[in-house]
Design a protein around this motif. Structure first.
Motif, mmCIF file in Angstrom:
data_model
loop_
_atom_site.group_PDB
_atom_site.id
_atom_site.type_symbol
_atom_site.label_atom_id
_atom_site.label_comp_id
_atom_site.label_asym_id
_atom_site.label_seq_id
_atom_site.Cartn_x
_atom_site.Cartn_y
_atom_site.Cartn_z
ATOM 1 N N UNK A 61 65.407 42.367 15.613
ATOM 2 C CA UNK A 61 66.549 42.676 16.478
ATOM 3 C C UNK A 61 67.824 42.310 15.724
ATOM 4 N N UNK A 62 68.773 43.242 15.629
ATOM 5 C CA UNK A 62 69.964 43.020 14.802
ATOM 6 C C UNK A 62 71.219 43.528 15.498
ATOM 7 N N UNK A 63 72.300 42.752 15.427
ATOM 8 C CA UNK A 63 73.592 43.184 15.943
ATOM 9 C C UNK A 63 73.866 42.700 17.361
ATOM 10 N N UNK A 64 75.114 42.382 17.616
ATOM 11 C CA UNK A 64 75.511 41.812 18.908
ATOM 12 C C UNK A 64 75.184 42.733 20.077
ATOM 13 N N UNK A 65 75.381 44.035 19.911
ATOM 14 C CA UNK A 65 75.066 44.970 21.000
ATOM 15 C C UNK A 65 73.597 44.874 21.402
ATOM 16 N N UNK A 66 72.713 44.818 20.401
ATOM 17 C CA UNK A 66 71.282 44.745 20.685
ATOM 18 C C UNK A 66 70.895 43.401 21.297
ATOM 19 N N UNK A 67 71.521 42.327 20.825
ATOM 20 C CA UNK A 67 71.257 41.018 21.428
ATOM 21 C C UNK A 67 71.714 40.989 22.890
ATOM 22 N N UNK A 68 72.871 41.568 23.166
ATOM 23 C CA UNK A 68 73.354 41.639 24.551
ATOM 24 C C UNK A 68 72.394 42.436 25.433
ATOM 25 N N UNK A 69 71.937 43.571 24.904
ATOM 26 C CA UNK A 69 71.022 44.423 25.667
ATOM 27 C C UNK A 69 69.687 43.708 25.902
ATOM 28 N N UNK A 70 69.224 42.996 24.880
ATOM 29 C CA UNK A 70 67.964 42.264 25.021
ATOM 30 C C UNK A 70 68.109 41.093 25.994
ATOM 31 N N UNK A 115 58.651 39.622 22.666
ATOM 32 C CA UNK A 115 59.410 40.249 23.758
ATOM 33 C C UNK A 115 60.503 41.148 23.195
ATOM 34 N N UNK A 116 61.140 40.711 22.106
ATOM 35 C CA UNK A 116 62.198 41.541 21.505
ATOM 36 C C UNK A 116 61.609 42.817 20.921
ATOM 37 N N UNK A 117 60.384 42.725 20.395
ATOM 38 C CA UNK A 117 59.722 43.929 19.881
ATOM 39 C C UNK A 117 59.330 44.863 21.019
ATOM 40 N N UNK A 118 58.914 44.294 22.151
ATOM 41 C CA UNK A 118 58.595 45.129 23.312
ATOM 42 C C UNK A 118 59.852 45.816 23.838
ATOM 43 N N UNK A 119 60.960 45.108 23.789
ATOM 44 C CA UNK A 119 62.248 45.697 24.163
ATOM 45 C C UNK A 119 62.539 46.908 23.278
ATOM 46 N N UNK A 172 70.301 33.659 25.380
ATOM 47 C CA UNK A 172 70.018 34.294 24.090
ATOM 48 C C UNK A 172 71.317 34.539 23.310
ATOM 49 N N UNK A 173 72.396 34.828 23.997
ATOM 50 C CA UNK A 173 73.667 35.099 23.320
ATOM 51 C C UNK A 173 74.260 33.829 22.727
ATOM 52 N N UNK A 174 74.117 32.721 23.406
ATOM 53 C CA UNK A 174 74.656 31.463 22.877
ATOM 54 C C UNK A 174 73.700 30.814 21.879
ATOM 55 N N UNK A 175 72.422 31.158 21.987
ATOM 56 C CA UNK A 175 71.428 30.601 21.067
ATOM 57 C C UNK A 175 70.510 31.715 20.565
ATOM 58 N N UNK A 176 71.015 32.569 19.670
ATOM 59 C CA UNK A 176 70.237 33.721 19.210
ATOM 60 C C UNK A 176 68.935 33.353 18.498
ATOM 61 N N UNK A 177 68.828 32.117 18.006
ATOM 62 C CA UNK A 177 67.594 31.713 17.340
ATOM 63 C C UNK A 177 66.385 31.767 18.271
ATOM 64 N N UNK A 178 66.629 31.825 19.580
ATOM 65 C CA UNK A 178 65.527 31.968 20.535
ATOM 66 C C UNK A 178 64.716 33.239 20.262
ATOM 67 N N UNK A 179 65.373 34.256 19.698
ATOM 68 C CA UNK A 179 64.669 35.504 19.394
ATOM 69 C C UNK A 179 63.642 35.274 18.283
ATOM 70 N N UNK A 180 63.935 34.367 17.389
ATOM 71 C CA UNK A 180 63.007 34.060 16.304
ATOM 72 C C UNK A 180 61.949 33.050 16.714
#
Length: 204
Positions: free
Chosen positions: A119-128, A151-155, A137-145
């Motif tokens: 998952x890459x880019x602020x728009x995609x993080x916001x959507x996820x 879940x991000x792949x399912x998104x 997730x926006x304040x702590x993007x490392x949660x995606x890793x």
């Protein structure tokens, strides 16, 4: 994230091996059909180097920068200033696109690729973040890793309507079609094909 942390999450012995038991439990946990699970976990396994890499590696040499990111590093001189400096590199190559601010904003690094399908880019993080209803997730993007890699792949599969390709069956044609949608080409097709058929054998 790691394969062991996924296993802990889905309630199986955390032995670090993606065998039939882990596959079946992961399929149940994420509510996937056998065909969808085979495609999903094969593609994510390939993209994450067998469930080992869940955060983008931007530790490039100068020659790597001029080769891969020539648009941003047209000269050796500029590349040498950024060589082996992942944060600075991310802030250049991801600046002012995908919803990110300029280089000085630091959002290129903050919203670099993470998760099983990067998952890459602020728009995609916001959507996820909206998709999971988890604003943290926006304040702590490392949660995606670390916590929401799959879940991000399912998104990504949901957003790009990839499940319908999975539903075509486990065949060379469907694997090729899915690979092109995920990779933009056919990189690693042989490995993706082998994994999809092996994983399907675990659950069909």
């Amino acid at each position: 994230m790691s394969l062991k942390s996924l296993q802990t999450k889905i309630g199986v012995t955390a032995d670090g091996a993606f065998g039939p038991n882990t596959m079946k439990k992961a399929m149940e946990f994420y509510k996937l059909t056998p065909i969808r699970a085979a495609h999903f976990f094969a593609q994510t396994a390939h993209e994450s180097a067998n469930f080992k890499a869940f955060s983008e590696n931007l530790n490039y040499s100068a020659s790597g920068l001029t080769g891969i990111f020539k648009k941003y590093f047209p000269t050796q001189e500029k590349a040498l200033l950024y060589e082996r400096k992942p944060e600075k590199i991310a802030n250049v190559v991801y600046a002012s696109r995908m919803g990110n601010g300029d280089e000085a904003s630091g959002e290129g690094w903050k919203f670099r690729g993470r998760g099983a399908l990067q998952l890459t880019g602020k728009n995609n993080y916001n959507a996820f973040s909206d998709y999971l209803k988890k604003p943290e997730i926006i304040t702590n993007p490392d949660l995606v890793a670390t916590e929401f890699s799959f879940e991000s792949a399912m998104f990504f599969f949901d957003k790009n309507k990839l499940w319908s390709i999975c539903d075509e069956g486990v065949s060379d044609a469907s694997i090729l079609k899915l690979t092109k949608r995920i990779n933009g080409g056919t990189n690693g097709l042989e490995d993706r094909t082998q994994k999809t058929k092996k994983y399907y054998g675990y659950v069909k």
